[in-house]
Scaffold this motif. Structure first.
Motif, PDB file in Angstrom:
ATOM      1  N   GLY A  24       0.614  -1.175  -0.131  1.00 24.97           N
ATOM      2  CA  GLY A  24       0.051  -0.075  -0.215  1.00 24.97           C
ATOM      3  C   GLY A  24       0.857   1.241   0.169  1.00 24.97           C
ATOM      4  N   GLN A 103      -1.786  -1.703  -4.099  1.00 26.06           N
ATOM      5  CA  GLN A 103      -2.837  -0.864  -4.342  1.00 26.06           C
ATOM      6  C   GLN A 103      -2.362   0.641  -4.952  1.00 26.06           C
ATOM      7  OE1 GLN A 103      -5.251  -1.081  -0.483  1.00 26.06           O
ATOM      8  NE2 GLN A 103      -3.339  -1.857   0.169  1.00 26.06           N
ATOM      9  N   HIS A 121      -5.296  -0.888  -8.119  1.00 26.23           N
ATOM     10  CA  HIS A 121      -6.126   0.445  -8.331  1.00 26.23           C
ATOM     11  C   HIS A 121      -5.698   1.043  -9.596  1.00 26.23           C
ATOM     12  CE1 HIS A 121      -7.251   0.577  -3.775  1.00 26.23           C
ATOM     13  NE2 HIS A 121      -8.126  -0.373  -4.476  1.00 26.23           N
ATOM     14  N   THR A 190       0.055  -0.733   4.049  1.00 29.55           N
ATOM     15  CA  THR A 190      -1.194  -0.679   4.005  1.00 29.55           C
ATOM     16  C   THR A 190      -2.058  -0.271   5.307  1.00 29.55           C
ATOM     17  OG1 THR A 190      -3.230  -1.175   2.934  1.00 29.55           O
ATOM     18  CG2 THR A 190      -1.725  -3.023   3.577  1.00 29.55           C
ATOM     19  N   ALA A 197      -9.177  -4.710  -1.383  1.00 28.80           N
ATOM     20  CA  ALA A 197      -7.827  -5.269  -1.083  1.00 28.80           C
ATOM     21  C   ALA A 197      -7.524  -5.629   0.377  1.00 28.80           C
ATOM     22  CB  ALA A 197      -6.892  -3.963  -1.280  1.00 28.80           C
TER      23      ALA A 197
END
Ligand code: OAD
Length: 256
Positions: A24, A103, A121, A190, A197
Motif C-alpha cells: 500500500g 494498491q 487500483h 497498508t 484489497a
C-alpha cells in the motif's frame, strides 16, 4: 542487530513455496509519495469524495485535474523506487517472491524490477480518453493546461480506480487466486482499511498462509490476521529481512 522477528520472517520466506506481497501507500512514503491516511496524508488535505470519487471527476474533471492531480502528478512522475521496492525485487530474483498485489498507482515495483505486479487500483502511467477510449502514456501527454485532452477533443482520465468504480476484474480475480494459493504473504505499508484489497490477507490466512505485516503502526489486521507484526518503516525492515535471507541462502544469493 537482527531481531527475533526479522529472523522468523527470513525463515518463513526461505522455506516458502509461494510467497506473495500486498503493498500500500506506505511502501512509497520513503520515495516521497504521501500516503492517504495518517500524518501528512492526502485525505487530510483533500476530501476523497470531492476529489477521488468517479462522480466528482466526471462532473468536474478540470477541478480534479487542476487541484488534486496537479499536486500529485509531479510527485508520482519523479518518484524512484526505495529500499523496500528494491528489496522485494531482490526477493523475486532469489525465487522467493512470486507476485506483488499493489494498491499503488506509482509503478515503482515494476521500476524496481518485479515482473509480476497486479495493479489493484490501476496505474497513473496511462490515461484513457473519456470520449474515444484511446489510451496514451501519461508522459507523452501535455498536462500543463488541465484537463489534458486527447487528439479527438475528449478529456483524459487517469487509468486509476476512483472511489465508486469496480476493481479491474482480472486484477481482482488474480489477487484472490494468489491470496488463496500463497503460503506466505508480506503485507507492507497498508492501513488495510479499503476493501476489497484489505480482504486479501484474510483470504491468505484462511487458506493457511503465514501473514507478515510491516508497518510503523498497527492496523485492523495486526494480531488478528497477521501472524507476525514488524513495526517500522518499510525500507529498513525489508533491508534487515534481506540481510538475514541472504545469510540463510548464501549460495543462491551469489548468482542473483
Ligand atoms: P493508507 O494511506 O491508507 O495507509 C498507509 C499505511 O502506510 C499506514 O498504515 C501507515 O502507517 C503506513 N506507513 C506510513 N509510512 C510508512 C513507511 N515508511 N513504511 C511502511 N509503512 C508506512 O494507504 P493504503 O492502505 O494503500 O485507494 O490505502 C488504500 C487505498 O486508499 C489507496 O489505494 C487509495 C486510498 O483511498 C484509491 O484511491 C481507490
Amino acid at each position: 542487530m537482527i531481531s527475533e522477528l526479522i529472523k522468523q520472517t527470513a525463515q518463513y520466506l526461505v522455506s516458502a513455496r509461494h510467497a506473495v506481497a500486498l503493498t500500500g501507500a506506505g511502501i512509497s512514503v520513503e520515495s516521497g509519495i504521501p500516503p492517504f491516511r495518517g500524518e501528512g496524508g492526502l485525505w487530510e488535505k483533500y476530501d476523497p469524495m470531492e476529489f477521488a470519487h468517479i462522480n466528482s471527476f466526471l462532473k468536474n474533471p478540470e477541478k480534479v485535474w487542476k487541484i488534486f492531480m496537479g499536486d500529485m502528478k509531479n510527485v508520482l512522475m519523479a518518484a524512484k523506487p526505495n529500499d523496500a521496492h528494491l528489496g522485494l525485487a531482490r526477493l523475486e530474483r532469489l525465487g522467493i517472491l512470486k507476485t506483488i498485489i499493489t494498491q499503488n498507482v506509482d509503478g515503482l515495483h515494476q521500476m524496481a524490477g518485479n515482473t509480476d505486479v497486479i495493479e489493484f487500483h490501476g496505474n497513473f502511467a496511462w490515461l484513457r480518453c473519456l470520449k474515444c477510449n484511446q489510451r496514451s502514456k501519461t508522459i507523452e501527454v501535455d498536462l500543463s493546461d488541465p484537463p489534458p485532452k486527447c487528439a479527438c477533443g475528449g478529456i483524459f482520465r487517469p487509468e486509476c480506480v476512483f472511489f465508486g468504480e469496480m476493481i479491474p476484474p482480472s486484477a481482482l480475480t488474480r489477487s484472490q487466486e494468489e491470496s488463496s494459493r500463497c503460503d506466505v504473504m508480506l503485507v507492507v505499508g497498508t492501513s488495510a482499511l479499503v476493501q476489497p484489497a484489505a480482504f486479501m490477507p484474510v483470504i491468505a490466512r484462511e487458506s493457511g498462509a503465514t501473514v507478515i505485516e510491516i508497518n510503523p503502526e498497527p492496523t485492523p489486521l495486526t494480531h488478528r490476521i497477521s501472524t507476525l507484526f514488524l513495526a517500522g518503516k518499510a525500507g529498513r525492515v525489508v533491508n534487515d529481512i534481506l540481510t538475514e535471507v541472504e545469510r540463510l541462502i548464501p549460495s543462491k544469493t551469489a548468482s542473483c
